[in-house]
Design an enzyme around this catalytic site. Structure first.
Site, PDB file in Angstrom:
ATOM      1  N   GLY A  12      30.775  16.886  40.090  1.00 34.03           N
ATOM      2  CA  GLY A  12      31.469  16.013  39.150  1.00 34.03           C
ATOM      3  C   GLY A  12      32.422  16.819  38.284  1.00 34.03           C
ATOM      4  N   ALA A  13      33.723  16.597  38.478  1.00 34.31           N
ATOM      5  CA  ALA A  13      34.747  17.371  37.765  1.00 34.31           C
ATOM      6  C   ALA A  13      35.412  16.509  36.696  1.00 34.31           C
ATOM      7  CB  ALA A  13      35.792  17.889  38.755  1.00 34.31           C
ATOM      8  N   TYR A  15      35.123  14.629  32.494  1.00 33.15           N
ATOM      9  CA  TYR A  15      35.228  15.047  31.089  1.00 33.15           C
ATOM     10  C   TYR A  15      34.086  15.967  30.679  1.00 33.15           C
ATOM     11  CZ  TYR A  15      39.047  11.837  30.177  1.00 33.15           C
ATOM     12  OH  TYR A  15      40.264  11.217  30.176  1.00 33.15           O
ATOM     13  N   ASN A  93      29.435  10.347  36.966  1.00 33.21           N
ATOM     14  CA  ASN A  93      29.540   9.240  36.015  1.00 33.21           C
ATOM     15  C   ASN A  93      28.307   8.341  36.054  1.00 33.21           C
ATOM     16  OD1 ASN A  93      30.991   9.359  38.446  1.00 33.21           O
ATOM     17  ND2 ASN A  93      31.938   7.378  38.090  1.00 33.21           N
ATOM     18  N   THR A 134      24.561  11.830  31.049  1.00 34.68           N
ATOM     19  CA  THR A 134      23.644  11.092  30.173  1.00 34.68           C
ATOM     20  C   THR A 134      22.955  10.017  30.982  1.00 34.68           C
ATOM     21  OG1 THR A 134      25.054  11.379  28.294  1.00 34.68           O
ATOM     22  CG2 THR A 134      23.432   9.659  28.139  1.00 34.68           C
ATOM     23  N   GLU A 164      24.626  17.277  27.496  1.00 36.55           N
ATOM     24  CA  GLU A 164      25.797  17.886  26.875  1.00 36.55           C
ATOM     25  C   GLU A 164      26.135  17.130  25.593  1.00 36.55           C
ATOM     26  OE1 GLU A 164      27.375  20.748  27.551  1.00 36.55           O
ATOM     27  OE2 GLU A 164      28.142  20.103  25.614  1.00 36.55           O
ATOM     28  N   LEU A 224      20.016  10.405  24.075  1.00 33.37           N
ATOM     29  CA  LEU A 224      20.246   9.005  23.705  1.00 33.37           C
ATOM     30  C   LEU A 224      20.086   8.839  22.200  1.00 33.37           C
ATOM     31  CD1 LEU A 224      18.358   6.959  26.463  1.00 33.37           C
ATOM     32  CD2 LEU A 224      20.777   7.510  26.341  1.00 33.37           C
ATOM     33  N   CYS A 279      30.512   7.172  25.419  1.00 34.89           N
ATOM     34  CA  CYS A 279      29.085   7.455  25.211  1.00 34.89           C
ATOM     35  C   CYS A 279      28.342   6.514  24.275  1.00 34.89           C
ATOM     36  CB  CYS A 279      28.914   8.879  24.691  1.00 34.89           C
ATOM     37  SG  CYS A 279      29.269  10.088  25.959  1.00 34.89           S
ATOM     38  N   GLN A 281      28.449   3.384  22.875  1.00 30.72           N
ATOM     39  CA  GLN A 281      27.982   2.056  23.239  1.00 30.72           C
ATOM     40  C   GLN A 281      27.058   2.115  24.453  1.00 30.72           C
ATOM     41  OE1 GLN A 281      30.715  -1.244  23.089  1.00 30.72           O
ATOM     42  NE2 GLN A 281      29.959  -1.992  25.048  1.00 30.72           N
TER      43      GLN A 281
HETATM   44  C1  UDX Z   1      30.192  11.588  21.158  1.00 30.96           C
HETATM   45  C2  UDX Z   1      29.249  12.576  20.440  1.00 30.96           C
HETATM   46  O1  UDX Z   1      29.847  13.011  19.221  1.00 30.96           O
HETATM   47  C3  UDX Z   1      28.950  13.769  21.351  1.00 30.96           C
HETATM   48  O2  UDX Z   1      28.010  14.624  20.731  1.00 30.96           O
HETATM   49  C4  UDX Z   1      28.400  13.255  22.673  1.00 30.96           C
HETATM   50  O3  UDX Z   1      28.189  14.342  23.561  1.00 30.96           O
HETATM   51  C5  UDX Z   1      29.358  12.256  23.306  1.00 30.96           C
HETATM   52  O4  UDX Z   1      29.637  11.192  22.394  1.00 30.96           O
HETATM   53  P1  UDX Z   1      32.828  11.469  21.572  1.00 30.96           P
HETATM   54  O5  UDX Z   1      32.560  10.042  21.944  1.00 30.96           O
HETATM   55  O6  UDX Z   1      33.619  12.302  22.499  1.00 30.96           O
HETATM   56  O7  UDX Z   1      31.433  12.247  21.353  1.00 30.96           O
HETATM   57  O8  UDX Z   1      33.586  11.518  20.158  1.00 30.96           O
HETATM   58  P2  UDX Z   1      33.118  11.299  18.641  1.00 30.96           P
HETATM   59  O9  UDX Z   1      33.843  12.275  17.809  1.00 30.96           O
HETATM   60  O10 UDX Z   1      31.653  11.283  18.483  1.00 30.96           O
HETATM   61  O11 UDX Z   1      33.715   9.868  18.266  1.00 30.96           O
HETATM   62  C6  UDX Z   1      33.222   8.667  18.840  1.00 30.96           C
HETATM   63  C7  UDX Z   1      33.893   7.476  18.184  1.00 30.96           C
HETATM   64  O12 UDX Z   1      33.467   7.326  16.836  1.00 30.96           O
HETATM   65  C8  UDX Z   1      35.414   7.586  18.120  1.00 30.96           C
HETATM   66  O13 UDX Z   1      35.994   6.335  18.414  1.00 30.96           O
HETATM   67  C9  UDX Z   1      35.669   7.999  16.681  1.00 30.96           C
HETATM   68  O14 UDX Z   1      36.948   7.621  16.230  1.00 30.96           O
HETATM   69  C10 UDX Z   1      34.578   7.231  15.963  1.00 30.96           C
HETATM   70  N1  UDX Z   1      34.210   7.808  14.656  1.00 30.96           N
HETATM   71  C11 UDX Z   1      33.680   9.069  14.576  1.00 30.96           C
HETATM   72  C12 UDX Z   1      34.364   7.061  13.493  1.00 30.96           C
HETATM   73  O15 UDX Z   1      34.830   5.911  13.551  1.00 30.96           O
HETATM   74  N2  UDX Z   1      33.985   7.600  12.288  1.00 30.96           N
HETATM   75  C13 UDX Z   1      33.455   8.847  12.179  1.00 30.96           C
HETATM   76  O16 UDX Z   1      33.128   9.260  11.066  1.00 30.96           O
HETATM   77  C14 UDX Z   1      33.307   9.607  13.367  1.00 30.96           C
HETATM   78  P1  ADP Z   2      31.973  12.080  32.584  1.00 33.83           P
HETATM   79  O1  ADP Z   2      32.737  11.577  31.379  1.00 33.83           O
HETATM   80  O2  ADP Z   2      30.498  11.779  32.506  1.00 33.83           O
HETATM   81  O3  ADP Z   2      32.260  13.510  32.923  1.00 33.83           O
HETATM   82  P2  ADP Z   2      33.792  11.208  34.674  1.00 33.83           P
HETATM   83  O4  ADP Z   2      33.945   9.835  35.245  1.00 33.83           O
HETATM   84  O5  ADP Z   2      34.907  11.809  33.886  1.00 33.83           O
HETATM   85  O6  ADP Z   2      32.441  11.177  33.837  1.00 33.83           O
HETATM   86  O7  ADP Z   2      33.466  12.248  35.858  1.00 33.83           O
HETATM   87  C1  ADP Z   2      32.509  12.054  36.836  1.00 33.83           C
HETATM   88  C2  ADP Z   2      33.038  12.613  38.180  1.00 33.83           C
HETATM   89  O8  ADP Z   2      31.981  12.642  39.123  1.00 33.83           O
HETATM   90  C3  ADP Z   2      34.159  11.791  38.813  1.00 33.83           C
HETATM   91  O9  ADP Z   2      35.311  12.599  38.963  1.00 33.83           O
HETATM   92  C4  ADP Z   2      33.575  11.365  40.185  1.00 33.83           C
HETATM   93  O10 ADP Z   2      34.541  11.380  41.232  1.00 33.83           O
HETATM   94  C5  ADP Z   2      32.517  12.426  40.428  1.00 33.83           C
HETATM   95  N1  ADP Z   2      31.443  12.010  41.343  1.00 33.83           N
HETATM   96  C6  ADP Z   2      30.700  10.890  41.293  1.00 33.83           C
HETATM   97  N2  ADP Z   2      29.781  10.867  42.288  1.00 33.83           N
HETATM   98  C7  ADP Z   2      29.933  12.020  42.992  1.00 33.83           C
HETATM   99  C8  ADP Z   2      29.271  12.600  44.147  1.00 33.83           C
HETATM  100  N3  ADP Z   2      28.239  11.992  44.754  1.00 33.83           N
HETATM  101  N4  ADP Z   2      29.722  13.794  44.596  1.00 33.83           N
HETATM  102  C9  ADP Z   2      30.748  14.418  43.977  1.00 33.83           C
HETATM  103  N5  ADP Z   2      31.395  13.939  42.892  1.00 33.83           N
HETATM  104  C10 ADP Z   2      31.012  12.752  42.405  1.00 33.83           C
END
Ligand code: UDX
Ligand code: ADP
Ligand code: UDX
Length: 470
Positions: A12-13, A15, A93, A134, A164, A224, A279, A281
């Site tokens: 999985g490459a 985010y 994903n 997750t 992560e 979670l 993440c 929601q």
């Molecule tokens: C989140 C967690 O922070 C991270 O630890 C987990 O691994 C993945 O989910 P992320 O969703 O990338 O990370 O960004 P985050 O900075 O947490 O913001 C989430 C949302 O909350 C954004 O829409 C942000 O704008 C909003 N937010 C954040 C607020 O509205 N107010 C705040 O004070 C902080």
């Molecule tokens: P996250 O935000 O959790 O990293 P992404 O959707 O950005 O999720 O990335 C997940 C990646 O995993 C996608 O690029 C998808 O193509 C890849 N993927 C899903 N299933 C497989 C699989 N069985 N083998 C290899 N790659 C996969």
């Protein structure tokens, strides 16, 4: 027996897998890291000669430039990646299920299961398999069952959970200096040995006291729980923002005063138009589903309210826009600044901007959108998904994508700040004012701009959580 990890594969490459394993490669030059994905376009982008990477993340390009083709490789050959590795991260994903049992709540574990089955099918030597996506509590247990039922003789699998915690927009600095690294394992000798092997990888740059080792299920639940409690803080402050607007209090002052209590702490208390991202929601809905499955309806209901409040906040904000513009925005032009779910990312998953624009569409407004990072095709895809019964051509009669904030605001009645991009604070607001219809309104959904400065120019300003006169 101690295992030494010298070859890592990440399935999985995206985010999570991309930035995480790029940083592991950079910090562990002696470990070979191969990131594999079925999506060829994505792998090609990671390998592109001019570093046009598939995700925008500050600092990421620099990391990839230093490590790529040294000990960091990107490939579509999933099987070879699995076979070569001692340790495999599963980082695929896990979207919320759209149909079937648990639709709208439960995680779709199809991708995790397929990746796990692939590992079982092609592995010919011992592997440490690390759950990085997750996933709900006890997924590691399912992975273990699948691997054990399908493995060949002399081929043992140890399962770890290593969630992560990086946030998008700050992923690279989060990975360089994590608050903590969490590793969950079975409390058996083998489980603990696998745990030490992974801990040793992180120990190349993470201080030992920040590497926490716990049981498998605690690790899964902690991820979670962390996201649910972070989201809960935002819903709490957003609920208070509604009271502020109704009473004349100021949410900045309230958040500051509350956050000064060391038991509460100052971070993550910024009122907003609502949280977004892939993440929060999703993880809360997972927790809700888990609680229901465990026959704990009161617990499920409690966490569900965090999402309910977030939906309310978005709806409340778009209603404020309509109410303030004399109860109708039909035919009026609204500039929406920002489409990403937060600043410094091009990611739009669950972005509140999508909901706002859909609301403005149903009020028959004309909408100009500008975001410095999000691809235009992504905006059209998100808006189409939000209004599935409206053809794209009709959406495009109402919505235009602009190439600058200034252009988006031209001839508009109102500017809506949906993402806290720094550049929106620094645009030439005098110029924006000149180009707008009067009275010119600004709705700040991110506590971003200096309202008094804008009022001096002539704007009528409405800021989330501030009960002051416009
Ligand atoms: C989140 C967690 O922070 C991270 O630890 C987990 O691994 C993945 O989910 P992320 O969703 O990338 O990370 O960004 P985050 O900075 O947490 O913001 C989430 C949302 O909350 C954004 O829409 C942000 O704008 C909003 N937010 C954040 C607020 O509205 N107010 C705040 O004070 C902080
Ligand atoms: P996250 O935000 O959790 O990293 P992404 O959707 O950005 O999720 O990335 C997940 C990646 O995993 C996608 O690029 C998808 O193509 C890849 N993927 C899903 N299933 C497989 C699989 N069985 N083998 C290899 N790659 C996969
Ligand atoms: C509280 C506030 O802490 C204080 O700032 C305010 O001025 C008055 O209300 P108090 O009720 O005296 O103070 O005690 P506190 O230590 O906050 O505990 C309140 C309750 O929460 C107690 O029953 C305590 O046992 C419980 N608690 C506290 C927990 O169950 N878990 C915790 O982690 C902390």
């Amino acid at each position: 027996s101690t295992v030494k990890v010298t070859k890592i594969c990440c399935i999985g490459a995206g985010y999570v897998g991309g930035p995480t394993c790029a940083v592991i490669a950079l910090r562990c030059p002696h470990v070979q890291v191969t990131i594999v994905d079925l999506n060829k376009a994505r792998i090609d982008a990671w390998n592109s000669p001019d570093f046009k990477l598939p995700i925008y993340e500050p600092g990421l390009e620099d990391v990839v430039r230093k490590a790529r083709d040294r000990n960091l490789f990107f490939s579509t050959d999933v099987d070879k990646g699995i076979q070569d590795a001692d340790l495999i991260f599963v980082s695929v994903n896990t979207p919320t299920k759209k149909s079937g049992v648990g639709a709208g709540f439960a995680a779709d574990l199809n991708y995790v299961e397929l990746a796990t089955r692939r590992i079982a099918a092609v592995a010919t030597s011992n592997k440490i398999v690390v759950e990085k996506s997750t996933v709900p509590c006890r997924t590691a247990e399912s992975m273990r069952t699948i691997l054990e039922a399908n493995s060949k003789p002399n081929c043992r699998f140890d399962i770890l959970s290593n969630p992560e915690f990086l946030a998008e927009g700050t992923a690279i600095s989060d990975l360089f200096k994590p608050d903590r690294v969490l590793i969950g394992s079975l409390q058996t000798l083998e489980g603990k040995a696998a745990c030490s092997a992974l801990a040793e990888v992180y120990a190349n740059w993470v201080p030992a006291d920040r590497i926490l080792t716990v049981g498998l299920w605690s690790s899964e639940l902690s991820k979670l729980a962390a996201n649910a409690m972070l989201a809960q803080r935002i819903s709490s402050i957003n609920a208070l923002s509604a009271i502020c607007e109704a009473t004349g209090a100021n949410i900045d002052e309230v958040a500051h005063a509350v956050g000064f209590d060391s038991r509460v702490g100052p971070k993550f208390l910024r009122a907003s138009v609502g949280f977004g991202g892939s993440c929060f929601q999703k993880d809360i809905l997972n927790l809700v589903y888990l609680s229901e499955s465990l026959h704990l309806p009161e617990v499920a209901e409690y966490w569900k309210q965090v999402v309910v409040m977030n939906e309310y906040q978005k709806r409340r904000f778009s209603k404020t826009v309509v109410d303030t513009l004399f109860n109708t925005i039909t035919g009026k032009r609204i500039a929406v600044l920002g489409f990403a779910f937060k600043a410094d990312t091009g990611d739009t998953r669950e972005s509140p901007a999508i909901t706002l624009i859909r609301d403005f569409q149903s009020e028959k407004a004309l909408i100009n959108v500008y975001d410095p990072q999000v691809e235009h095709e992504q905006i059209w895809a998100d808006l189409t998904e939000a209004s599935p019964s409206t053809p794209l051509a009709s959406i495009q009669k109402q919505v235009s994508i602009c190439s600058s904030a200034l252009e988006a605001c031209k001839n508009a009645e109102a500017v809506v700040i949906a993402t806290e991009w720094k550049e929106f604070r620094d645009i030439d607001w005098e110029q924006v004012y000149k180009g707008m219809n009067k009275p010119a309104f600004v709705f700040d959904g991110r506590l971003l701009v200096d309202a008094d400065k804008l009022r001096k120019i002539g704007f009528k300003v409405n800021t989330i959580g501030r009960g002051e006169r416009m």
